[in-house]
Design a protein around this motif. Structure first.
Motif, PDB file in Angstrom:
ATOM      1  N   ASN A 195       8.369  24.414  31.091  1.00 43.03           N
ATOM      2  CA  ASN A 195       8.807  25.727  30.617  1.00 43.03           C
ATOM      3  C   ASN A 195       7.732  26.332  29.717  1.00 43.03           C
ATOM      4  OD1 ASN A 195       9.163  24.761  27.894  1.00 43.03           O
ATOM      5  ND2 ASN A 195      11.153  23.924  28.479  1.00 43.03           N
ATOM      6  N   ALA A 196       7.949  27.570  29.315  1.00 41.70           N
ATOM      7  CA  ALA A 196       6.951  28.296  28.529  1.00 41.70           C
ATOM      8  C   ALA A 196       6.662  27.611  27.195  1.00 41.70           C
ATOM      9  CB  ALA A 196       7.412  29.739  28.306  1.00 41.70           C
ATOM     10  N   ASP A 252       8.581  33.159  28.872  1.00 39.29           N
ATOM     11  CA  ASP A 252       9.006  32.755  30.215  1.00 39.29           C
ATOM     12  C   ASP A 252       8.393  33.623  31.311  1.00 39.29           C
ATOM     13  OD1 ASP A 252      10.533  30.646  29.253  1.00 39.29           O
ATOM     14  OD2 ASP A 252      12.375  31.841  29.129  1.00 39.29           O
ATOM     15  N   ALA A 253       8.410  34.941  31.122  1.00 37.45           N
ATOM     16  CA  ALA A 253       7.870  35.845  32.144  1.00 37.45           C
ATOM     17  C   ALA A 253       6.363  35.663  32.302  1.00 37.45           C
ATOM     18  CB  ALA A 253       8.196  37.298  31.792  1.00 37.45           C
ATOM     19  N   TRP A 294       4.632  32.961  31.606  1.00 44.69           N
ATOM     20  CA  TRP A 294       4.385  31.642  32.184  1.00 44.69           C
ATOM     21  C   TRP A 294       4.595  31.677  33.699  1.00 44.69           C
ATOM     22  CZ3 TRP A 294       1.633  27.700  32.229  1.00 44.69           C
ATOM     23  CH2 TRP A 294       2.009  26.459  32.736  1.00 44.69           C
ATOM     24  N   PHE A 295       5.644  32.344  34.137  1.00 39.20           N
ATOM     25  CA  PHE A 295       5.891  32.503  35.574  1.00 39.20           C
ATOM     26  C   PHE A 295       4.714  33.234  36.222  1.00 39.20           C
ATOM     27  CE2 PHE A 295       7.449  34.802  39.262  1.00 39.20           C
ATOM     28  CZ  PHE A 295       8.089  33.784  39.975  1.00 39.20           C
ATOM     29  N   ARG A 313       1.493  31.013  36.366  1.00 38.15           N
ATOM     30  CA  ARG A 313       1.529  30.017  37.451  1.00 38.15           C
ATOM     31  C   ARG A 313       1.332  30.688  38.811  1.00 38.15           C
ATOM     32  NH1 ARG A 313       6.896  26.825  36.282  1.00 38.15           N
ATOM     33  NH2 ARG A 313       7.466  28.953  35.790  1.00 38.15           N
ATOM     34  N   ALA A 314       1.946  31.851  39.005  1.00 36.27           N
ATOM     35  CA  ALA A 314       1.773  32.587  40.271  1.00 36.27           C
ATOM     36  C   ALA A 314       0.316  33.029  40.426  1.00 36.27           C
ATOM     37  CB  ALA A 314       2.706  33.795  40.311  1.00 36.27           C
TER      38      ALA A 314
END
Length: 175
Positions: free
Chosen positions: A62-63, A115-116, A118-119, A122-123
């Protein structure tokens, strides 16, 4: 004692024996191993367990975990992921003939994520990796510079995979 002519002849034989298809196959296999994990029961350089590539290693974090400072210079996993994304893009550009910049210093500007972010990070890493795979697959002339870029990307990724994995809590142990 070998003469210059002997070395040049040997070099031509090695170049003739190493077809671009072989180079592309090996480089893409090693990049896939580094990012996606082992493709089968054996590997060139990583743990043969599932989820041991970069993408599997960071996939469940997680972040907050990605933003935790550790190791030399108190870097974070998010910082390593951002740095890898930037350097993969530079490697892709170099394979395409554009080596205008090799300054990687700015790639360490990110260390904490929500969170946003970090997503998205990774993308972005996955896109940079897939884009490098395309560049490798479509590269046609594998001279010293191109091989150096490709092998450098593999070695650099392996280094950062190790750095990321060192920041994780060992499996089976509570933090």
């Amino acid at each position: 004692m070998r003469t210059t002519l002997d070395v040049m002849t040997m070099s031509r034989r090695v170049s003739a024996a190493t077809q671009p298809a072989v180079v592309v196959h090996l480089v893409t296999r090693m990049l896939r191993e580094a990012f996606e994990g082992p493709p089968g029961p054996w590997t060139y350089f990583i743990d043969p367990s599932l989820g041991t590539g970069v993408l599997g290693t960071i996939g469940e974090l997680n972040a907050a975990q990605a933003s935790q400072q550790a190791g030399p210079n108190n870097t974070t996993i998010a910082g390593h992921v951002h740095h890898l994304s930037v350097t993969l893009a530079l490697s892709r550009q170099a394979l395409r003939g554009d080596s205008t910049t090799r300054d990687r210093g700015l790639s360490w500007t990110l260390s904490t994520v929500d969170d946003a972010a970090w997503f998205a990070l990774r993308a972005g890493l996955r896109r940079a990796y897939e884009s490098l795979l395309v560049a490798v697959s479509t590269h046609t002339t594998w001279g010293e510079d191109a091989l150096g870029v490709a092998f450098g990307a593999i070695a650099h990724t392996a280094y950062h995979l190790g750095a990321i994995r060192q920041r994780l809590t060992p499996r089976g142990r509570n933090p």
